[in-house]
Motif scaffolding. Structure first.
Motif, mmCIF file in Angstrom:
data_model
loop_
_atom_site.group_PDB
_atom_site.id
_atom_site.type_symbol
_atom_site.label_atom_id
_atom_site.label_comp_id
_atom_site.label_asym_id
_atom_site.label_seq_id
_atom_site.Cartn_x
_atom_site.Cartn_y
_atom_site.Cartn_z
ATOM 1 N N ASP A 240 0.866 -1.172 0.000
ATOM 2 C CA ASP A 240 0.000 0.000 0.000
ATOM 3 C C ASP A 240 0.909 1.230 0.000
ATOM 4 O O ASP A 240 1.516 1.557 1.022
ATOM 5 N N ALA A 241 1.023 1.879 -1.160
ATOM 6 C CA ALA A 241 1.944 3.020 -1.275
ATOM 7 C C ALA A 241 1.571 4.124 -0.299
ATOM 8 O O ALA A 241 2.424 4.911 0.114
ATOM 9 N N ASN A 242 0.311 4.168 0.088
ATOM 10 C CA ASN A 242 -0.110 5.204 1.034
ATOM 11 C C ASN A 242 -0.018 4.740 2.489
ATOM 12 O O ASN A 242 -0.678 5.288 3.373
ATOM 13 N N ARG A 243 0.780 3.709 2.721
ATOM 14 C CA ARG A 243 1.203 3.340 4.077
ATOM 15 C C ARG A 243 2.727 3.256 4.118
ATOM 16 O O ARG A 243 3.294 2.802 5.093
ATOM 17 N N ASN A 244 3.364 3.667 3.029
ATOM 18 C CA ASN A 244 4.788 3.406 2.819
ATOM 19 C C ASN A 244 5.668 4.630 3.061
ATOM 20 O O ASN A 244 6.887 4.563 2.951
ATOM 21 N N GLY A 306 -2.938 10.881 11.102
ATOM 22 C CA GLY A 306 -3.572 9.578 11.220
ATOM 23 C C GLY A 306 -3.020 8.717 12.335
ATOM 24 O O GLY A 306 -3.679 7.789 12.788
ATOM 25 N N HIS A 307 -1.789 9.007 12.793
ATOM 26 C CA HIS A 307 -1.169 8.092 13.765
ATOM 27 C C HIS A 307 -1.603 8.372 15.196
ATOM 28 O O HIS A 307 -1.484 7.519 16.063
ATOM 29 N N GLY A 351 1.993 6.372 7.893
ATOM 30 C CA GLY A 351 2.776 6.229 6.666
ATOM 31 C C GLY A 351 2.071 6.764 5.439
ATOM 32 O O GLY A 351 2.422 6.412 4.316
ATOM 33 N N VAL A 352 1.072 7.641 5.624
ATOM 34 C CA VAL A 352 0.345 8.176 4.465
ATOM 35 C C VAL A 352 1.054 9.435 3.952
ATOM 36 O O VAL A 352 1.727 10.143 4.701
ATOM 37 N N SER A 353 0.879 9.700 2.662
ATOM 38 C CA SER A 353 1.648 10.766 2.010
ATOM 39 C C SER A 353 1.372 12.131 2.638
ATOM 40 O O SER A 353 2.293 12.900 2.921
ATOM 41 N N MET A 354 0.096 12.438 2.860
ATOM 42 C CA MET A 354 -0.252 13.758 3.392
ATOM 43 C C MET A 354 0.402 13.994 4.754
ATOM 44 O O MET A 354 0.921 15.083 5.021
ATOM 45 N N ASP A 355 0.374 12.983 5.618
ATOM 46 C CA ASP A 355 0.947 13.152 6.951
ATOM 47 C C ASP A 355 2.459 13.333 6.873
ATOM 48 O O ASP A 355 3.053 14.096 7.638
#
Ligand code: ZN
Length: 411
Positions: A240-244, A306-307, A351-355
């Motif tokens: 999942d690239a948006n957890r990476n 998100g974390h 691990g999301v891009s925005m964060d």
């Protein structure tokens, strides 16, 4: 003989396409802690079930795609847990079969159908050609399977601060890609003076499909693919690239199992697509103040983090701004959005891009849309809804951009 062989090859290719005949999407609402824990347990050992949304909180709906052969077992599970369920989608394949218009519109490119990666890239080329002093091509580099990750920069004048638009990081969320191209087109062609002013007041870096391997795979092979296409452990493909992204990576709401839909990758930025995007953003980090990412579905407008639920320094500003944006979004069609930080509004995740953008660069205005709908079509939103979705989304983006324009540079 040759013809026979050709037929064989063609049928093999067709046969390799994933189908979802009589797959149901069932909505389940956990009403107590025990039910919630059982659903979480089920998500960790899904056994063929596919969680379209995640169990996180009591009273928060969870959408689960159930293959037909699993229906008896699924019904046993929900009965034993005393869970109420509702059939939200009765046949996923039917939605896939009717998602796009029967006849492709005659124009080369538009927003009454979904387009392939090659078609999108050809359209980007045409913009570069038609707006030579405004649009310049950008390549982030090559994906795992060697595709160029393409974007464009739109700049009407020198000295502007910049805005980033990110689409398609999750492969199956086609409405994200279509919405980003729609907004890009409006920046160049709108006759609305408000949009013209915003187009000229910022530089825009626009990336409609930052996970091109996954996007192509959803067109050729499996409409429901979400991740990248790198080969991980256990012969499972994709992360999942948006957890990476390298910000509180794998802390919460992501999986370390390569076969999971939310596999965070083997390490931060293990996915070349996430790494290339982060490299590019780092290279222009002193230039942008606004980061807008597009996903589906759920109708949410989200900001960091998100974390955990600790408020960001301008939480009140982002909440008020997001709320105003959602009001503007609702004006055309009454589409209702919920606004808030990721952790409290959708589910804890990391691990999301925005964060990462917010956490690393302290970018003041970062938002993520979870676009239409609320589950009737889920990820398979009919192409007939693209224009209304994209137009209402643009209206909300306008509110954010106007606010950014008035409040930048930040004191
Ligand atoms: Zn997504």
């Amino acid at each position: 003989m040759l013809r026979f062989l050709c037929l064989l090859v063609v049928s093999a290719v067709l046969a390799d396409r994933a189908t979802y005949h009589n797959y149901q999407v069932r909505r389940v609402v956990p009403e107590n802690q025990e039910q919630l824990e059982a659903l979480t347990e089920l998500e960790n050992n899904p056994n063929g079930l596919s969680f379209w949304s995640r169990p996180f909180r009591v009273q928060k709906a969870v959408d689960i795609m159930v293959p037909p052969h699993m229906l008896p077992r699924f019904n046993e599970i929900v009965a034993s847990l005393n869970l109420k369920t509702e059939v939200y989608i009765s046949n996923v394949q039917h939605l896939i079969d009717t998602e796009r218009p029967k006849v492709r519109p005659r124009a080369d490119f538009g927003w009454t159908d979904y387009y392939t990666l090659d078609e999108i890239n050809a359209w980007l080329d045409s913009l570069v050609e038609n707006y030579p002093n405004v649009v310049t091509p950008i390549s982030l580099g090559r994906s795992y399977e060697g595709r160029e990750i393409r974007g464009v920069k739109v700049s009407f004048k020198e000295g502007n601060r910049a805005v980033i638009l990110e689409g398609g990081i999750h492969a199956r969320e086609w409405i994200s890609v279509a919405t980003v191209t729609y907004i890009l087109n409006k920046l160049l062609t709108s006759d609305d003076p408000v949009i013209q002013d915003l187009a000229q007041s910022f530089d825009y870096y626009v990336f409609p499909s930052v996970n091109p391997d996954g996007y192509v795979y959803t067109h050729t092979t499996d409409r429901m693919w979400r991740k990248t296409r790198s080969l991980g452990g256990n012969r499972c493909y994709g992360a999942d690239a948006n957890r990476n992204f390298d910000f509180h990576w794998l802390e919460i709401g992501a999986s370390n199992s390569p076969c999971s839909e939310t596999y965070a990758g083997s390490s931060p930025f293990s996915e070349i697509e996430a790494r290339l995007l982060s490299n590019f953003l780092t290279s222009i980090s002193d230039k942008f103040d606004v980061y807008l990412a597009f996903h589906s579905y759920s109708q949410l407008l989200l900001f960091p983090y998100g974390h955990n639920s600790d408020p960001v320094s301008n939480y009140d500003e982002l909440l008020a701004l997001g709320t105003a944006a959602a009001e503007a979004l609702a004006k055309n069609n009454g589409t209702e959005y919920t606004v808030g930080n990721i952790y409290d509004t959708i589910y804890p995740t990391s691990g999301v891009s925005m964060d990462w953008v917010r956490g690393v660069f302290d970018t003041p205005y970062t938002f993520t849309w979870e676009l239409r709908d609320t589950g009737k079509y889920g990820f398979v939103l009919p192409a007939s809804q693209i224009i209304d979705t994209a137009e209402e989304t643009l209206n909300s983006a306008v509110v954010i951009l106007q606010h950014a324009k008035e409040n930048l540079p930040r004191k």
